[in-house]
Every structure is written in C-alpha cells, then in structure tokens.
Design a protein around this motif. Structure first.
Motif, short mmCIF file in Angstrom:
data_model
loop_
_atom_site.label_atom_id
_atom_site.label_comp_id
_atom_site.label_asym_id
_atom_site.label_seq_id
_atom_site.Cartn_x
_atom_site.Cartn_y
_atom_site.Cartn_z
N LEU A 1 0.84 -1.21 0.00
CA LEU A 1 0.00 0.00 0.00
C LEU A 1 0.87 1.25 0.00
CD1 LEU A 1 -2.85 -1.08 2.47
CD2 LEU A 1 -2.47 -1.71 0.10
N ILE A 2 1.96 1.19 0.75
CA ILE A 2 2.89 2.33 0.77
C ILE A 2 3.48 2.53 -0.63
CG2 ILE A 2 5.14 3.12 1.67
CD1 ILE A 2 4.39 1.62 4.30
N ALA A 3 3.85 1.42 -1.27
CA ALA A 3 4.42 1.52 -2.63
C ALA A 3 3.40 2.15 -3.57
CB ALA A 3 4.82 0.13 -3.12
N LYS A 4 2.16 1.72 -3.44
CA LYS A 4 1.11 2.22 -4.34
C LYS A 4 0.91 3.72 -4.12
CE LYS A 4 -1.87 1.67 -7.43
NZ LYS A 4 -1.34 1.45 -8.77
N GLN A 5 0.86 4.11 -2.84
CA GLN A 5 0.64 5.54 -2.55
C GLN A 5 1.76 6.42 -3.08
OE1 GLN A 5 0.11 5.24 1.65
NE2 GLN A 5 -2.07 4.76 1.47
N THR A 6 2.96 5.81 -3.24
CA THR A 6 4.07 6.62 -3.73
C THR A 6 4.31 6.38 -5.23
OG1 THR A 6 5.54 4.93 -2.81
CG2 THR A 6 5.26 6.92 -1.51
N GLY A 7 3.28 5.86 -5.90
CA GLY A 7 3.27 5.83 -7.36
C GLY A 7 4.05 4.69 -8.01
N LYS A 8 4.37 3.66 -7.27
CA LYS A 8 5.11 2.54 -7.87
C LYS A 8 4.14 1.61 -8.61
CE LYS A 8 8.21 4.28 -5.22
NZ LYS A 8 9.07 5.33 -5.69
N THR A 9 4.67 0.91 -9.59
CA THR A 9 3.87 -0.10 -10.28
C THR A 9 4.02 -1.41 -9.51
OG1 THR A 9 4.37 0.98 -12.36
CG2 THR A 9 3.51 -1.26 -12.49
N ILE A 10 2.89 -2.04 -9.22
CA ILE A 10 2.94 -3.26 -8.39
C ILE A 10 2.38 -4.46 -9.14
CG2 ILE A 10 2.23 -4.31 -6.20
CD1 ILE A 10 1.98 -1.50 -5.09
N ILE A 11 3.19 -5.52 -9.13
CA ILE A 11 2.77 -6.79 -9.75
C ILE A 11 2.69 -7.83 -8.64
CG2 ILE A 11 3.34 -8.57 -11.45
CD1 ILE A 11 5.15 -6.48 -12.84
N GLU A 12 1.53 -8.46 -8.53
CA GLU A 12 1.37 -9.52 -7.52
C GLU A 12 1.37 -10.89 -8.22
OE1 GLU A 12 -2.66 -10.28 -5.92
OE2 GLU A 12 -1.75 -10.17 -3.93
N ILE A 13 2.07 -11.84 -7.60
CA ILE A 13 2.03 -13.23 -8.10
C ILE A 13 1.61 -14.11 -6.93
CG2 ILE A 13 3.40 -15.12 -9.06
CD1 ILE A 13 5.19 -12.78 -10.22
N ASN A 14 0.48 -14.75 -7.07
CA ASN A 14 -0.05 -15.56 -5.99
C ASN A 14 -0.94 -16.65 -6.57
OD1 ASN A 14 -1.69 -16.43 -3.60
ND2 ASN A 14 -0.65 -14.71 -2.62
N LEU A 15 -0.96 -17.77 -5.90
CA LEU A 15 -1.82 -18.88 -6.31
C LEU A 15 -3.26 -18.42 -6.49
CD1 LEU A 15 -1.13 -21.82 -6.79
CD2 LEU A 15 -1.65 -22.29 -4.40
N GLU A 16 -3.68 -17.50 -5.60
CA GLU A 16 -5.08 -17.05 -5.66
C GLU A 16 -5.16 -15.56 -5.36
OE1 GLU A 16 -6.24 -18.48 -1.17
OE2 GLU A 16 -6.29 -19.95 -2.79
N PRO A 17 -6.32 -14.93 -5.66
CA PRO A 17 -6.44 -13.51 -5.34
C PRO A 17 -6.31 -13.27 -3.83
CG PRO A 17 -8.24 -14.22 -6.78
CD PRO A 17 -7.52 -15.47 -6.34
N THR A 18 -5.78 -12.12 -3.45
CA THR A 18 -5.64 -11.76 -2.03
C THR A 18 -6.50 -10.51 -1.76
OG1 THR A 18 -3.81 -10.21 -2.36
CG2 THR A 18 -3.21 -12.55 -2.09
N PRO A 19 -6.65 -10.13 -0.49
CA PRO A 19 -7.48 -8.95 -0.21
C PRO A 19 -6.99 -7.69 -0.93
CG PRO A 19 -6.92 -10.12 1.83
CD PRO A 19 -6.17 -10.80 0.73
#
Ligand code: BJW
Ligand code: ZN
Length: 247
Positions: free
Chosen positions: A201-219
C-alpha cells in the motif's frame, strides 16, 4: 495468463530498480508449508502457543521442539525455480532489493544477495540475556533448549513473533527500497500480517507499479496494477526468461 505474463515482462524490462516482497507461498513448491489456508501451519498449530513471547516464556522447550521440527523439514528442502529466477534476475538489474517474510533461508541458498529478512532467520539463535546472535545449523540440537555460547543463558529463535516489533534498521531498509524502486513484485503472501501487509500500500501511494504473483487472489489484489494467479515457481521463470536474439 499468457497476456499477463507478457505485460509483467514489459513492465520489468522498462525498470532499473526493482523491489520484491516475498512470503511463504514462494517456498511452497519446495515442500515447506505456508501458514494460512487448507494445508497451512495454523490449521494444526495455534500461533499463540508457539509464536509469541508469552508462549516462549511459558514453555521454551515446547516452542523449541516446534522450531526443531521445522528446521528438519527445511534442511531437507531445496530452493525451487521461483527462488532461482529471482536470484538470476538480481544479476541483471542495476538496483534490486528482496524483502522476505520467510525465515527459511532458501532465497540465500538460491543465490540472492541483497536480502532484507523482515521476520528473522530460522538458522539463528539469539541469547535472551546478552543478545548475542549465533548461526546454528544443528538438526537435531545437541541440547534443547539451546544455550548461549557466550553466557550460557537461554537462547531463542531469532524470529519476530506476534506482538514483537520488527527491528528499526530492517523497517528503514525496507521502506528505503520501496521508496527507491520503480516496480514492486509481491509474491506468495496472503498480505494479512502487519507491517509487511502495508508495504504494498505504501508503494502504491508513492506511485510505484505493483505486480502480484499468488496462487489465488488476495485482499489487496484489486489494488495492484497487475495480479497474476498461479504458482510462483512456474510464473517467475517465464517473466524473467530472456528472449533469444538471433544475429
Ligand atoms: C502461493 C503458492 C505458490 C501458496 N505460488 N503463491 C495492525 C493491524 C492489525 C494487527 C496488527 C497490526 N500491527 C501489528 C499487528 C499484529 C500482528 C498482525 O499483523 N496480526 C495480523 C495476523 C492481524 N503483527 C505483529 O505482531 C508484527 N509486529 C508488529 O507489527 O509490531 C508492532 C506492533 C506490535 C503489537 C501491536 C501493534 C504493533 C509481527 C509479525 C510477525 C509475524 N511472524 C510470523 C510467524 C513467525 C514465526 C515463525 O515463522 O515461526 O511470520 S506470522 C507468519 O505470517 C510468518 C509469516 O512470515 C507471516 C506472513 O505470512 P505469509 O508469508 O503471507 O504466508 P501465508 O501462509 O499467510 O500466505 C501464503 C500465500 O502464498 C497465500 O496467499 C497463498 O495463496 C500463496 N501461495 N502457494 C504462489 N506455489
Ligand atoms: Zn548470552
């Protein structure tokens, strides 16, 4: 899926500073149980009995027996293609930090170097009296609970338990890596344990691009720029694979 992997590749190819946050899911394909979910450790063990300072003061031997069992499990396991893909990638990018919540040491074994261990390390014993930290790979222990080599006091796992504060230098280094990166990869974590959960969330608020890799969706999946569902040991090697150039 194919489309998302190509998109991740494009994002990563354009970045020179990458920060990764990994969790138990990246080690799942090495045979190490995660914490939550159907086969998670917390299905059979209560965290308040084993992973809190209170549990340790009540029964240090019980807590150590649990850690000894996990040390055996982890000693017999090896890094998987996900760990190796990250370690190879570190060699190719100019700025790279791997923040891990894992205590298993598999990122190091795979060859990753710039690692911040948020929750400590299973192969370190910290003295409850003088604070000395000792590397220890004994499985099983010669004596249980293990005692400090310096002062003979009770040793404890050098791990951050619930209700304990993550050391400030670790928080600082993590936040600095997030502040400086262009892209953050969040891999194999349910995103429910603070303060790691807030790092994305901190990364997002400071404008970073975020890629998530997970077996399933997370909150937090909807909050990220790209969320790829599947096994990290299969997805990471595809994302970091270098295209063959013909000449
Ligand atoms: C795959 C896959 C495959 C599977 N490929 N993916 C604010 C709000 C609410 C609570 C708190 C708060 N601040 C602090 C708290 C309390 C607490 C906390 O967060 N509790 C929540 C559970 C509600 N946090 C703390 O106490 C922290 N301290 C702290 O904040 O200090 C300040 C403070 C103290 C007191 C009060 C207020 C402030 C310390 C947390 C330490 C966590 N330690 C643990 C256990 C260590 C013991 C040990 O290992 O022996 O660390 S908890 C456990 O969870 C472990 C992990 O590192 C951590 C995170 O788990 P992770 O990695 O996400 O694993 P899973 O199992 O949850 O998820 C696996 C994921 O992988 C899943 O999503 C799968 O889908 C996926 N997956 N296979 C890709 N092949
Ligand atoms: Zn000591």
């Amino acid at each position: 899926m194919e489309e998302k992997i190509l998109e991740a590749k494009r994002i990563i190819d354009d970045a020179s500073n990458i920060t990764v946050l990994s969790g138990a899911g990246i080690s799942a394909e090495s045979g190490i149980p995660t914490f939550r979910g159907e086969d998670g450790l917390w299905k059979n063990f209560r965290p308040e009995d084993l992973a809190t300072p209170d549990a340790f003061s009540k029964d240090p031997k019980l807590v150590w027996e649990w850690y000894e069992w996990r040390r055996k499990l982890i000693k017999d396991s090896k890094p998987n293609p996900g760990h190796y893909a990250l370690a190879d990638f570190e060699q190719q990018v100019s700025d790279y930090t791997l923040i891990t919540q894992n205590i298993d040491g598999l990122h190091q074994l795979a060859g990753s170097r710039n690692i911040v261990e948020m929750h400590g390390n299973l192969w370190q014993i910290r003295c409850t009296s003088c604070g000395n930290i000792e590397q220890n790979f004994e499985v099983p222990f010669k004596e249980l609970p293990p005692l400090c080599k310096n002062c003979n006091s009770l040793g404890r796992p050098n791990i951050v338990w619930f209700g304990e504060v993550i050391p400030m230098p670790i928080i600082d280094k993590s936040l600095m890596a997030i502040e400086n990166c262009q892209v953050m990869l969040i891999i194999g974590t349910s995103g429910v344990v603070e303060p790691a959960a807030s790092m994305g969330l901190i990364a997002k608020q400071t404008g970073k691009t975020i890629i998530e890799i997970n077996l399933e969706p997370t909150p937090n999946s909807n909050f990220y720029d790209l969320s790829i569902n599947g096994k990290s040991g299969e997805i990471l090697p595809q994302i970091f694979r270098k295209e063959q150039t013909s000449n």
